[in-house]
Design a protein around this motif. Structure first.
Motif, mmCIF file in Angstrom:
data_model
loop_
_atom_site.group_PDB
_atom_site.id
_atom_site.type_symbol
_atom_site.label_atom_id
_atom_site.label_comp_id
_atom_site.label_asym_id
_atom_site.label_seq_id
_atom_site.Cartn_x
_atom_site.Cartn_y
_atom_site.Cartn_z
ATOM 1 N N VAL A 166 58.185 26.592 35.798
ATOM 2 C CA VAL A 166 58.454 25.418 36.624
ATOM 3 C C VAL A 166 59.897 24.968 36.433
ATOM 4 C CG1 VAL A 166 56.059 24.620 36.552
ATOM 5 C CG2 VAL A 166 57.691 23.736 34.866
ATOM 6 N N GLY A 167 60.408 24.275 37.433
ATOM 7 C CA GLY A 167 61.733 23.683 37.352
ATOM 8 C C GLY A 167 61.625 22.180 37.220
ATOM 9 N N TYR A 168 62.619 21.577 36.574
ATOM 10 C CA TYR A 168 62.605 20.129 36.352
ATOM 11 C C TYR A 168 63.973 19.576 36.695
ATOM 12 C CZ TYR A 168 62.159 15.647 33.890
ATOM 13 O OH TYR A 168 62.129 14.307 33.572
ATOM 14 N N ALA B 280 61.971 26.225 41.489
ATOM 15 C CA ALA B 280 62.858 26.407 40.346
ATOM 16 C C ALA B 280 64.031 27.314 40.704
ATOM 17 C CB ALA B 280 62.079 26.975 39.167
ATOM 18 N N HIS C 288 64.808 24.575 33.355
ATOM 19 C CA HIS C 288 63.769 25.528 33.767
ATOM 20 C C HIS C 288 62.826 25.693 32.583
ATOM 21 C CE1 HIS C 288 63.135 29.167 36.608
ATOM 22 N NE2 HIS C 288 61.988 28.775 36.094
ATOM 23 N N ASP D 33 67.860 26.239 40.315
ATOM 24 C CA ASP D 33 68.789 27.005 39.485
ATOM 25 C C ASP D 33 70.063 27.385 40.235
ATOM 26 O OD1 ASP D 33 67.031 26.834 37.403
ATOM 27 O OD2 ASP D 33 66.230 28.860 37.606
#
Length: 482
Positions: free
Chosen positions: A17-19, A36, A13, A40
Protein backbone atom coordinates in the motif's frame (compact mmCIF):
# COMPACT_ATOMS: atom_id res chain seq x y z
CA UNK A 1 0.58 20.65 -16.94
CA UNK A 2 3.14 20.29 -14.11
CA UNK A 3 2.61 18.44 -10.83
CA UNK A 4 4.55 18.11 -7.57
CA UNK A 5 3.83 17.17 -4.00
CA UNK A 6 3.49 20.05 -1.55
CA UNK A 7 6.40 20.93 0.70
CA UNK A 8 4.57 19.60 3.74
CA UNK A 9 3.37 16.42 2.01
CA UNK A 10 5.18 13.14 2.67
CA UNK A 11 4.87 9.87 0.79
CA UNK A 12 5.78 6.36 1.94
CA UNK A 13 5.30 2.83 0.57
CA UNK A 14 4.38 0.17 3.14
CA UNK A 15 4.42 -3.31 1.61
CA UNK A 16 1.55 -3.36 -0.89
CA UNK A 17 0.00 0.00 0.00
CA UNK A 18 0.97 3.63 -0.45
CA UNK A 19 0.58 6.34 2.17
CA UNK A 20 0.44 10.12 1.72
CA UNK A 21 0.10 12.68 4.51
CA UNK A 22 -0.01 16.46 4.55
CA UNK A 23 0.97 18.36 7.69
CA UNK A 24 -0.76 21.55 6.56
CA UNK A 25 -4.32 20.40 5.92
CA UNK A 26 -3.82 17.65 8.54
CA UNK A 27 -5.08 14.90 6.26
CA UNK A 28 -3.80 11.54 5.06
CA UNK A 29 -4.72 8.81 2.63
CA UNK A 30 -3.91 5.15 2.08
CA UNK A 31 -4.03 3.77 -1.46
CA UNK A 32 -3.76 0.27 -2.87
CA UNK A 33 -0.83 -1.15 -4.87
CA UNK A 34 -1.88 0.62 -8.08
CA UNK A 35 -2.28 3.92 -6.26
CA UNK A 36 1.13 3.38 -4.64
CA UNK A 37 2.72 3.33 -8.11
CA UNK A 38 1.08 6.68 -8.85
CA UNK A 39 2.31 8.09 -5.52
CA UNK A 40 5.85 6.84 -6.04
CA UNK A 41 6.07 8.74 -9.32
CA UNK A 42 5.60 12.08 -7.54
CA UNK A 43 8.47 14.13 -6.15
CA UNK A 44 9.21 17.54 -4.69
CA UNK A 45 10.37 18.67 -8.12
CA UNK A 46 7.87 19.74 -10.79
CA UNK A 47 7.19 17.06 -13.44
CA UNK A 48 5.10 17.24 -16.56
CA UNK A 49 2.10 15.00 -17.07
CA UNK A 50 3.95 13.20 -19.88
CA UNK A 51 6.93 12.54 -17.59
CA UNK A 52 4.68 11.15 -14.87
CA UNK A 53 2.83 8.87 -17.29
CA UNK A 54 6.20 7.64 -18.60
CA UNK A 55 7.36 6.84 -15.07
CA UNK A 56 4.15 4.99 -14.21
CA UNK A 57 3.67 2.99 -17.44
CA UNK A 58 6.53 0.46 -16.91
CA UNK A 59 4.78 -0.81 -13.76
CA UNK A 60 2.03 -2.26 -15.94
CA UNK A 61 2.65 -5.12 -18.38
CA UNK A 62 0.08 -3.68 -20.75
CA UNK A 63 -0.62 -0.08 -19.72
CA UNK A 64 -4.35 0.64 -20.03
CA UNK A 65 -5.42 2.98 -22.79
CA UNK A 66 -6.92 5.21 -20.10
CA UNK A 67 -3.64 5.52 -18.16
CA UNK A 68 -3.23 9.20 -18.91
CA UNK A 69 -6.82 9.93 -17.86
CA UNK A 70 -6.32 7.83 -14.71
CA UNK A 71 -3.19 9.83 -13.84
CA UNK A 72 -5.05 13.11 -14.31
CA UNK A 73 -7.96 11.88 -12.16
CA UNK A 74 -5.68 10.53 -9.42
CA UNK A 75 -3.55 13.66 -9.10
CA UNK A 76 -6.66 15.79 -9.38
CA UNK A 77 -8.06 13.97 -6.34
CA UNK A 78 -4.81 14.53 -4.44
CA UNK A 79 -4.85 18.20 -5.34
CA UNK A 80 -8.45 18.65 -4.18
CA UNK A 81 -7.54 17.02 -0.87
CA UNK A 82 -4.53 19.28 -0.40
CA UNK A 83 -1.61 16.91 -1.07
CA UNK A 84 -0.23 18.16 -4.42
CA UNK A 85 -0.25 21.25 -6.61
CA UNK A 86 -0.50 21.59 -10.37
CA UNK A 87 0.14 24.46 -12.75
CA UNK A 88 1.75 25.54 -16.00
CA UNK A 89 5.00 26.83 -14.50
CA UNK A 90 7.14 26.12 -11.41
CA UNK A 91 6.37 29.65 -10.25
CA UNK A 92 2.64 28.92 -10.34
CA UNK A 93 3.22 25.80 -8.25
CA UNK A 94 5.13 27.86 -5.69
CA UNK A 95 2.31 30.39 -5.48
CA UNK A 96 -0.13 27.57 -4.80
CA UNK A 97 2.15 26.10 -2.12
CA UNK A 98 3.14 28.99 0.16
CA UNK A 99 5.05 28.31 3.39
CA UNK A 100 3.24 28.16 6.71
CA UNK A 101 1.99 31.53 7.92
CA UNK A 102 -0.09 32.61 10.88
CA UNK A 103 -2.03 34.67 8.36
CA UNK A 104 -3.54 31.29 7.40
CA UNK A 105 -4.61 30.28 10.86
CA UNK A 106 -4.69 26.94 12.65
CA UNK A 107 -8.30 27.65 13.51
CA UNK A 108 -9.15 27.76 9.82
CA UNK A 109 -7.72 24.33 9.15
CA UNK A 110 -9.94 21.26 9.03
CA UNK A 111 -9.74 18.63 11.72
CA UNK A 112 -7.90 15.44 10.85
CA UNK A 113 -9.87 13.66 8.17
CA UNK A 114 -10.57 9.96 7.98
CA UNK A 115 -9.78 9.86 4.26
CA UNK A 116 -11.63 12.72 2.66
CA UNK A 117 -14.26 11.23 0.33
CA UNK A 118 -11.80 9.63 -2.10
CA UNK A 119 -13.03 9.75 -5.67
CA UNK A 120 -11.10 6.70 -6.89
CA UNK A 121 -11.47 3.06 -5.94
CA UNK A 122 -7.73 2.78 -5.31
CA UNK A 123 -8.08 4.99 -2.20
CA UNK A 124 -8.77 3.12 1.05
CA UNK A 125 -11.16 4.70 3.53
CA UNK A 126 -10.31 5.32 7.17
CA UNK A 127 -6.56 5.44 6.71
CA UNK A 128 -5.49 5.42 10.35
CA UNK A 129 -7.59 2.36 11.21
CA UNK A 130 -6.28 0.62 8.11
CA UNK A 131 -2.65 1.38 8.94
CA UNK A 132 -3.10 0.35 12.56
CA UNK A 133 -4.41 -3.03 11.44
CA UNK A 134 -1.76 -3.31 8.72
CA UNK A 135 1.16 -2.55 11.04
CA UNK A 136 -0.11 -5.11 13.52
CA UNK A 137 0.83 -7.84 11.06
CA UNK A 138 3.56 -5.93 9.21
CA UNK A 139 5.33 -3.59 11.66
CA UNK A 140 7.04 -0.57 10.10
CA UNK A 141 9.11 2.02 11.91
CA UNK A 142 7.13 5.15 11.08
CA UNK A 143 7.99 7.42 14.00
CA UNK A 144 11.22 7.86 15.97
CA UNK A 145 11.89 10.10 18.95
CA UNK A 146 15.53 11.04 19.44
CA UNK A 147 16.59 12.34 22.83
CA UNK A 148 19.64 14.11 21.42
CA UNK A 149 20.66 15.24 24.89
CA UNK A 150 19.50 14.52 28.41
CA UNK A 151 20.96 17.85 29.55
CA UNK A 152 18.41 20.48 30.50
CA UNK A 153 18.63 23.98 31.90
CA UNK A 154 15.31 23.55 33.71
CA UNK A 155 14.48 21.22 36.58
CA UNK A 156 10.72 20.85 36.21
CA UNK A 157 9.14 19.43 39.34
CA UNK A 158 7.01 16.92 37.44
CA UNK A 159 9.60 15.68 34.89
CA UNK A 160 9.76 11.93 34.25
CA UNK A 161 13.54 12.10 33.68
CA UNK A 162 15.47 11.85 36.98
CA UNK A 163 17.47 15.05 37.28
CA UNK A 164 20.67 13.18 38.14
CA UNK A 165 20.64 11.58 34.67
CA UNK A 166 20.58 14.84 32.71
CA UNK A 167 24.24 14.67 31.71
CA UNK A 168 24.68 13.23 28.19
CA UNK A 169 24.63 14.45 24.58
CA UNK A 170 24.48 12.45 21.33
CA UNK A 171 27.51 12.67 19.02
CA UNK A 172 27.08 13.68 15.40
CA UNK A 173 28.33 10.38 14.00
CA UNK A 174 25.62 8.44 15.84
CA UNK A 175 22.99 11.00 14.86
CA UNK A 176 23.89 10.75 11.17
CA UNK A 177 23.89 6.95 11.37
CA UNK A 178 20.40 6.94 12.86
CA UNK A 179 19.08 9.18 10.08
CA UNK A 180 20.68 6.99 7.42
CA UNK A 181 19.29 3.81 8.97
CA UNK A 182 15.87 5.44 9.29
CA UNK A 183 15.92 6.22 5.57
CA UNK A 184 16.52 2.56 4.77
CA UNK A 185 13.53 1.58 6.91
CA UNK A 186 11.10 4.15 5.48
CA UNK A 187 11.04 6.38 8.56
CA UNK A 188 8.50 9.19 8.20
CA UNK A 189 8.39 11.26 11.41
CA UNK A 190 11.29 12.39 13.59
CA UNK A 191 10.93 14.11 16.96
CA UNK A 192 13.96 15.83 18.49
CA UNK A 193 13.76 16.03 22.26
CA UNK A 194 15.77 16.05 25.46
CA UNK A 195 16.39 17.12 28.12
CA UNK A 196 16.40 20.35 26.25
CA UNK A 197 17.39 19.76 22.60
CA UNK A 198 18.47 23.38 22.10
CA UNK A 199 21.10 22.77 24.82
CA UNK A 200 22.97 20.40 22.49
CA UNK A 201 26.13 22.20 21.27
CA UNK A 202 25.56 20.83 17.74
CA UNK A 203 21.80 21.35 17.59
CA UNK A 204 21.98 23.56 14.50
CA UNK A 205 24.19 21.09 12.65
CA UNK A 206 21.82 18.27 13.58
CA UNK A 207 18.81 20.19 12.36
CA UNK A 208 20.61 21.06 9.13
CA UNK A 209 21.42 17.36 8.64
CA UNK A 210 17.73 16.46 8.76
CA UNK A 211 17.26 18.52 5.58
CA UNK A 212 19.15 15.80 3.70
CA UNK A 213 16.35 13.38 4.60
CA UNK A 214 12.69 13.57 3.63
CA UNK A 215 11.31 13.60 7.18
CA UNK A 216 8.50 15.30 9.03
CA UNK A 217 10.43 16.88 11.91
CA UNK A 218 9.10 18.03 15.27
CA UNK A 219 10.93 19.56 18.20
CA UNK A 220 10.05 19.41 21.91
CA UNK A 221 11.63 22.41 23.65
CA UNK A 222 11.26 24.97 26.43
CA UNK A 223 12.66 27.56 23.95
CA UNK A 224 14.61 29.44 26.63
CA UNK A 225 17.84 29.00 24.65
CA UNK A 226 16.53 30.30 21.32
CA UNK A 227 18.98 32.65 19.58
CA UNK A 228 19.52 34.04 16.07
CA UNK A 229 21.53 31.04 14.88
CA UNK A 230 19.02 28.49 16.13
CA UNK A 231 16.12 30.49 14.69
CA UNK A 232 17.78 30.53 11.26
CA UNK A 233 18.28 26.74 11.35
CA UNK A 234 14.69 26.16 12.42
CA UNK A 235 13.34 28.33 9.61
CA UNK A 236 15.55 26.62 7.01
CA UNK A 237 14.47 23.15 8.15
CA UNK A 238 10.75 23.86 7.56
CA UNK A 239 9.80 21.72 10.53
CA UNK A 240 6.27 20.44 11.13
CA UNK A 241 6.05 22.18 14.51
CA UNK A 242 7.72 22.99 17.79
CA UNK A 243 5.88 21.88 20.91
CA UNK A 244 6.67 24.11 23.87
CA UNK A 245 5.59 23.82 27.49
CA UNK A 246 4.03 26.92 29.01
CA UNK A 247 2.75 26.35 32.53
CA UNK A 248 1.16 29.64 33.45
CA UNK A 249 0.82 33.27 32.44
CA UNK A 250 1.97 34.12 35.96
CA UNK A 251 5.79 34.20 35.80
CA UNK A 252 6.13 33.19 39.44
CA UNK A 253 4.01 30.07 38.96
CA UNK A 254 5.79 29.06 35.73
CA UNK A 255 9.27 29.62 37.19
CA UNK A 256 8.39 27.70 40.35
CA UNK A 257 7.56 24.68 38.20
CA UNK A 258 10.68 24.93 36.00
CA UNK A 259 12.87 25.96 38.95
CA UNK A 260 14.64 28.35 36.58
CA UNK A 261 14.22 32.05 37.40
CA UNK A 262 13.34 34.08 34.33
CA UNK A 263 12.27 31.03 32.30
CA UNK A 264 8.75 32.34 31.80
CA UNK A 265 9.96 35.61 30.27
CA UNK A 266 12.35 33.77 27.95
CA UNK A 267 9.82 31.15 26.87
CA UNK A 268 7.10 33.72 26.17
CA UNK A 269 9.52 35.95 24.26
CA UNK A 270 10.70 32.99 22.18
CA UNK A 271 7.11 31.97 21.36
CA UNK A 272 6.37 35.49 20.18
CA UNK A 273 9.55 35.59 18.12
CA UNK A 274 8.90 32.26 16.44
CA UNK A 275 5.34 33.29 15.70
CA UNK A 276 6.59 36.51 14.10
CA UNK A 277 8.82 34.33 11.90
CA UNK A 278 5.92 32.01 10.96
CA UNK A 279 7.35 28.92 12.63
CA UNK A 280 4.54 26.42 13.41
CA UNK A 281 4.05 26.14 17.16
CA UNK A 282 1.98 24.14 19.59
CA UNK A 283 1.71 25.05 23.27
CA UNK A 284 1.34 22.28 25.82
CA UNK A 285 0.27 23.17 29.34
CA UNK A 286 0.87 20.24 31.71
CA UNK A 287 -1.55 20.85 34.57
CA UNK A 288 -0.57 20.13 38.16
CA UNK A 289 -1.40 21.48 41.59
CA UNK A 290 0.78 24.54 41.17
CA UNK A 291 -0.91 25.84 38.00
CA UNK A 292 -4.39 24.29 37.89
CA UNK A 293 -6.10 27.63 38.50
CA UNK A 294 -4.27 29.32 35.63
CA UNK A 295 -4.91 26.78 32.86
CA UNK A 296 -7.59 28.90 31.19
CA UNK A 297 -5.22 31.88 31.01
CA UNK A 298 -2.74 29.83 28.97
CA UNK A 299 -5.50 28.59 26.67
CA UNK A 300 -6.76 32.13 26.07
CA UNK A 301 -3.23 33.49 25.51
CA UNK A 302 -2.48 30.83 22.91
CA UNK A 303 -5.86 31.25 21.18
CA UNK A 304 -5.34 35.01 20.93
CA UNK A 305 -2.16 34.30 18.95
CA UNK A 306 -3.76 31.53 16.89
CA UNK A 307 -1.38 28.96 18.38
CA UNK A 308 -2.87 25.55 18.99
CA UNK A 309 -2.85 25.08 22.76
CA UNK A 310 -3.61 21.89 24.69
CA UNK A 311 -3.71 21.06 28.38
CA UNK A 312 -2.68 17.74 29.85
CA UNK A 313 -3.20 16.61 33.43
CA UNK A 314 -1.70 13.15 32.88
CA UNK A 315 1.48 12.83 34.92
CA UNK A 316 3.57 9.68 35.23
CA UNK A 317 6.28 8.62 37.65
CA UNK A 318 9.94 8.90 36.74
CA UNK A 319 11.40 6.08 34.71
CA UNK A 320 13.61 4.97 37.62
CA UNK A 321 10.29 4.31 39.42
CA UNK A 322 10.82 7.10 41.92
CA UNK A 323 7.48 8.77 42.56
CA UNK A 324 8.17 11.98 44.44
CA UNK A 325 7.28 13.99 41.32
CA UNK A 326 3.73 12.65 41.69
CA UNK A 327 3.34 14.85 44.77
CA UNK A 328 2.45 17.50 42.19
CA UNK A 329 -0.18 15.39 40.42
CA UNK A 330 -3.80 16.47 40.66
CA UNK A 331 -6.18 14.56 42.87
CA UNK A 332 -9.30 13.07 41.38
CA UNK A 333 -11.45 15.93 42.65
CA UNK A 334 -9.01 18.46 41.24
CA UNK A 335 -9.27 16.79 37.82
CA UNK A 336 -13.08 16.82 37.83
CA UNK A 337 -13.60 20.50 36.93
CA UNK A 338 -11.00 20.22 34.17
CA UNK A 339 -12.82 17.29 32.60
CA UNK A 340 -16.08 19.19 32.97
CA UNK A 341 -14.52 22.21 31.27
CA UNK A 342 -13.52 20.10 28.26
CA UNK A 343 -17.06 18.94 27.55
CA UNK A 344 -18.46 22.40 28.26
CA UNK A 345 -16.00 24.26 26.02
CA UNK A 346 -14.86 21.86 23.30
CA UNK A 347 -17.46 21.60 20.54
CA UNK A 348 -15.49 18.94 18.66
CA UNK A 349 -15.37 16.73 21.76
CA UNK A 350 -19.12 17.15 22.28
CA UNK A 351 -19.73 16.16 18.68
CA UNK A 352 -17.64 13.00 19.09
CA UNK A 353 -19.50 12.12 22.30
CA UNK A 354 -22.87 12.51 20.59
CA UNK A 355 -21.78 10.39 17.62
CA UNK A 356 -20.26 7.62 19.74
CA UNK A 357 -22.17 4.43 20.46
CA UNK A 358 -20.98 4.01 24.03
CA UNK A 359 -23.07 0.91 24.66
CA UNK A 360 -21.55 -0.80 21.63
CA UNK A 361 -18.06 0.24 22.71
CA UNK A 362 -18.60 -1.22 26.16
CA UNK A 363 -19.86 -4.48 24.61
CA UNK A 364 -17.08 -4.68 21.99
CA UNK A 365 -14.53 -7.47 22.34
CA UNK A 366 -11.19 -5.70 22.72
CA UNK A 367 -9.16 -8.79 23.64
CA UNK A 368 -7.25 -8.86 20.33
CA UNK A 369 -6.66 -5.10 20.15
CA UNK A 370 -3.03 -3.92 20.23
CA UNK A 371 -2.12 -1.97 23.34
CA UNK A 372 -0.32 0.95 21.68
CA UNK A 373 2.09 1.79 18.86
CA UNK A 374 5.39 1.10 20.64
CA UNK A 375 7.44 -1.48 18.75
CA UNK A 376 4.70 -1.59 16.09
CA UNK A 377 5.27 1.79 14.46
CA UNK A 378 7.45 3.75 16.90
CA UNK A 379 10.62 3.67 19.01
CA UNK A 380 12.76 6.03 21.08
CA UNK A 381 16.55 6.42 21.06
CA UNK A 382 18.48 8.35 23.71
CA UNK A 383 21.78 10.18 23.54
CA UNK A 384 24.06 7.18 24.10
CA UNK A 385 22.31 5.08 21.42
CA UNK A 386 20.21 2.98 23.78
CA UNK A 387 16.81 2.11 22.29
CA UNK A 388 13.63 2.16 24.36
CA UNK A 389 9.92 1.64 23.59
CA UNK A 390 9.18 5.33 24.23
CA UNK A 391 10.88 8.33 25.79
CA UNK A 392 9.31 7.85 29.22
CA UNK A 393 10.04 4.13 29.45
CA UNK A 394 13.78 4.10 29.95
CA UNK A 395 13.75 1.17 32.33
CA UNK A 396 13.03 -1.19 29.40
CA UNK A 397 16.09 -1.56 27.17
CA UNK A 398 15.40 -2.92 23.68
CA UNK A 399 18.97 -2.76 22.40
CA UNK A 400 21.91 -0.47 21.71
CA UNK A 401 22.87 1.16 18.41
CA UNK A 402 26.48 0.94 19.56
CA UNK A 403 26.20 -2.84 19.16
CA UNK A 404 23.32 -3.48 16.71
CA UNK A 405 21.67 -1.87 13.73
CA UNK A 406 18.30 -0.19 14.08
CA UNK A 407 16.80 -2.79 11.75
CA UNK A 408 18.18 -5.69 13.80
CA UNK A 409 16.67 -4.25 16.98
CA UNK A 410 13.36 -3.64 15.21
CA UNK A 411 13.19 -7.12 13.72
CA UNK A 412 15.01 -9.35 16.24
CA UNK A 413 15.13 -7.85 19.72
CA UNK A 414 13.41 -10.26 22.16
CA UNK A 415 12.04 -7.28 24.07
CA UNK A 416 10.60 -5.74 20.90
CA UNK A 417 8.99 -9.04 19.91
CA UNK A 418 7.52 -9.48 23.40
CA UNK A 419 5.97 -6.01 23.51
CA UNK A 420 4.73 -6.39 19.95
CA UNK A 421 2.82 -9.55 20.90
CA UNK A 422 0.96 -7.99 23.80
CA UNK A 423 -2.77 -7.48 23.38
CA UNK A 424 -5.55 -6.14 25.55
CA UNK A 425 -6.26 -9.74 26.61
CA UNK A 426 -3.08 -9.44 28.69
CA UNK A 427 -5.04 -6.98 30.86
CA UNK A 428 -8.00 -9.23 31.76
CA UNK A 429 -9.47 -6.78 34.28
CA UNK A 430 -9.98 -4.33 31.40
CA UNK A 431 -11.92 -6.56 29.03
CA UNK A 432 -15.35 -6.09 30.60
CA UNK A 433 -14.73 -2.78 32.34
CA UNK A 434 -17.60 -0.32 31.91
CA UNK A 435 -15.05 2.50 31.66
CA UNK A 436 -13.14 1.14 28.65
CA UNK A 437 -14.61 3.65 26.14
CA UNK A 438 -13.05 6.39 28.30
CA UNK A 439 -9.66 4.80 28.87
CA UNK A 440 -6.42 4.49 26.92
CA UNK A 441 -4.07 1.85 28.25
CA UNK A 442 -0.49 3.08 28.65
CA UNK A 443 2.18 0.56 29.56
CA UNK A 444 4.80 3.16 30.50
CA UNK A 445 2.46 4.72 33.05
CA UNK A 446 1.94 1.24 34.48
CA UNK A 447 5.64 0.34 34.51
CA UNK A 448 6.90 3.57 36.03
CA UNK A 449 4.57 3.26 39.03
CA UNK A 450 4.82 -0.51 39.41
CA UNK A 451 7.13 -1.59 42.26
CA UNK A 452 8.61 -4.18 39.89
CA UNK A 453 8.43 -2.13 36.68
CA UNK A 454 5.80 -4.48 35.24
CA UNK A 455 3.88 -2.88 32.34
CA UNK A 456 0.99 -5.29 32.96
CA UNK A 457 0.34 -3.87 36.44
CA UNK A 458 -2.67 -1.72 35.63
CA UNK A 459 -2.29 1.71 37.22
CA UNK A 460 -5.32 2.34 39.48
CA UNK A 461 -4.97 6.14 39.28
CA UNK A 462 -5.79 6.12 35.58
CA UNK A 463 -8.62 3.67 36.14
CA UNK A 464 -10.15 6.26 38.47
CA UNK A 465 -9.59 8.98 35.87
CA UNK A 466 -11.41 6.85 33.27
CA UNK A 467 -14.32 6.38 35.69
CA UNK A 468 -14.43 10.13 36.23
CA UNK A 469 -14.48 10.74 32.47
CA UNK A 470 -17.42 8.37 32.12
CA UNK A 471 -19.29 10.00 34.99
CA UNK A 472 -18.90 13.50 33.53
CA UNK A 473 -19.80 12.45 29.99
CA UNK A 474 -22.84 10.45 31.04
CA UNK A 475 -24.01 13.34 33.21
CA UNK A 476 -23.73 15.71 30.26
CA UNK A 477 -25.59 13.28 28.00
CA UNK A 478 -28.44 13.09 30.50
CA UNK A 479 -28.64 16.88 30.48
CA UNK A 480 -29.03 16.65 26.69
CA UNK A 481 -31.85 14.14 27.11
CA UNK A 482 -29.77 11.34 25.58
Amino acid sequence: MLYRQKHDTFIRHYDDVGYIVNEGVIADKVVDAVGAVFLDALSREAQSLDDLVARIAPAFRNPPASLRDDVVDFYGMLERDGFVVSGRTPEELDRKDPPFSYARSWSGRPAREKDAAPSLAMAIRDSQTYLSNHFEGHPHLVSLQLEITSRCNERCVHCYIPHAYKTQAMDLELYRSILDQGDQMGLLALTLSGGEPLAHPDFCRMLDMTREHDLSVRILSNLTLLDDKILASIKAARIANIKVSLYSMDPQVHDAITQLPGSHARTVAAIERLRENDVPLMINCPVMRENKDGMDDVLRWGAARDIKTVCDWVMMARYDRSTDNLDHRLTLEEVRPLVQAVINDDAEYRRRVLEADLAAERARDISCDPVCGVCVSSLSVVSDGTVYPCAGWQSRVLGSLREQSLRDIWEKSPEVLYLRRLRMRDFPQCLDCENKPFCAMCMVRNANESPTGNPLDVNPHFCRIAALNREVVEGWLREQGR
